[in-house]
Write a protein that holds these residues in place. Structure first.
Motif, PDB file in Angstrom:
ATOM      1  N   PHE A  54       0.830  -1.203   0.000  1.00 15.46           N
ATOM      2  CA  PHE A  54       0.000   0.000   0.000  1.00 15.46           C
ATOM      3  C   PHE A  54       0.866   1.257   0.000  1.00 15.46           C
ATOM      4  N   VAL A  58       0.919   4.062  -2.935  1.00 15.05           N
ATOM      5  CA  VAL A  58       0.558   5.450  -2.656  1.00 15.05           C
ATOM      6  C   VAL A  58       1.685   6.393  -3.058  1.00 15.05           C
ATOM      7  N   ARG A  61       2.193   5.697  -7.295  1.00 19.19           N
ATOM      8  CA  ARG A  61       1.057   5.903  -8.185  1.00 19.19           C
ATOM      9  C   ARG A  61       0.301   7.181  -7.854  1.00 19.19           C
ATOM     10  N   ARG A  62       0.156   7.464  -6.578  1.00 13.43           N
ATOM     11  CA  ARG A  62      -0.495   8.691  -6.109  1.00 13.43           C
ATOM     12  C   ARG A  62      -1.904   8.842  -6.683  1.00 13.43           C
ATOM     13  N   ASP A  63      -2.622   7.743  -6.718  1.00 18.04           N
ATOM     14  CA  ASP A  63      -3.987   7.739  -7.221  1.00 18.04           C
ATOM     15  C   ASP A  63      -4.950   7.897  -6.050  1.00 18.04           C
ATOM     16  N   THR A  66      -6.552   4.647  -4.668  1.00 14.80           N
ATOM     17  CA  THR A  66      -5.605   3.869  -3.871  1.00 14.80           C
ATOM     18  C   THR A  66      -5.429   4.483  -2.493  1.00 14.80           C
ATOM     19  N   ILE A  67      -5.353   5.804  -2.436  1.00 15.99           N
ATOM     20  CA  ILE A  67      -5.228   6.498  -1.158  1.00 15.99           C
ATOM     21  C   ILE A  67      -6.464   6.265  -0.304  1.00 15.99           C
ATOM     22  N   PHE A  70      -6.329   2.799   1.129  1.00 15.30           N
ATOM     23  CA  PHE A  70      -5.346   2.735   2.208  1.00 15.30           C
ATOM     24  C   PHE A  70      -5.889   3.376   3.482  1.00 15.30           C
ATOM     25  N   ILE A 210      -0.904  14.242  -7.122  1.00 19.29           N
ATOM     26  CA  ILE A 210      -1.973  13.276  -6.889  1.00 19.29           C
ATOM     27  C   ILE A 210      -2.929  13.315  -8.076  1.00 19.29           C
TER      28      ILE A 210
END
Length: 245
Positions: A54, A58, A61-63, A66-67, A70, A210
């Motif tokens: 994770f 994060v 990828r900084r998507d 996904t954040i 997490f 992001i």
């Protein structure tokens, strides 16, 4: 400060050595010579691998989705701690300094079932593969979901097998993880996802790079084709700039 130094000195004088406290978070016991127990001990460490994955996703990828996923796992862990201190049920086997916190519900079971059920929802609802071969797409989804569910089942069985939790503690942990994953995915999918295009426009999101990939059906294929096209374009440009021999 003086009290801390005195405390350390007293501890060192006890039996002539320092008293060592094990880090129970990553320490798992299994019966000596038990191959199955050793396997389940390794499986019990899988949540830490998932957590490391994770953090990597994060950071690189900084998507936003996904954040959000997490953050959901972190809230799930806080929920587990709260429930443990409300229920106050002991573990089935005392292990001295190793595990002295409560056992209901199982944090491992709650974590892996939250993760697995969220992935199931993500694959079934959010992840759409644009692919001419629907069989490959269905197979890929099946492998992801079955792998996560299998991991959750193995971790749950292992916690009972190694006497870290009772069956009821594991079942309750799995149930809480399942319900919270459903609630969190609904919140992210219905409430937060429509806000993602606006959030990425904020200055702080631009500074941290992001991004929102919600509208891209297959992110991996998109990144692959975009990178390949860019590499070819730059290759042609560099070839054109080379002096003729």
């Amino acid at each position: 400060m003086e009290e801390e130094v005195s405390s350390i000195s007293d501890t060192m004088q006890l039996n002539g050595e320092i008293e060592w406290q094990p880090l129970a978070l990553t320490l798992v016991e299994y019966p000596k010579g038990d191959g199955i127990g050793k396997f389940f001990a390794f499986i019990s460490l899988s949540p830490f691998g998932i957590g490391a994955g994770f953090v990597t996703l994060v950071l690189f990828r900084r998507d936003l989705h996904t954040i959000a996923f997490f953050v959901g796992t972190l809230v799930n862990e806080v929920l587990n701690i709260i429930l443990k201190h409300i229920i106050c049920e002991a573990r089935p086997l005392a292990r001295g300094h190793l595990y002295n916190e409560y056992g209901m519900p199982s944090s491992h079971a709650q974590f892996v079932w939250f993760f697995s059920i969220y992935v199931l929802y993500f694959v079934a609802i959010r992840l759409h593969h644009i692919n001419n071969n629907s069989i490959i797409s269905a197979l890929w989804k099946g492998i992801i979901v079955s792998g996560c569910i299998s991991l959750a089942v193995l971790v749950s069985i292992g916690r009972v097998y190694l006497h870290y939790h009772t069956s009821s503690q594991v079942i309750v942990g799995a149930l809480v993880g399942f319900l919270f994953a459903t609630l969190w995915f609904a919140l992210v999918h219905r409430v937060l996802t429509p806000l993602f295009p606006h959030l990425v426009l904020l200055k702080v999101c631009e500074m941290l790079m992001i991004r929102d990939t919600t509208l891209i059906p297959n992110v991996m294929w998109f990144e692959y084709t975009t990178t390949r096209q860019e590499a070819r374009a730059r290759g042609r440009k560099m070839a054109a700039l080379k002096p003729a021999q």
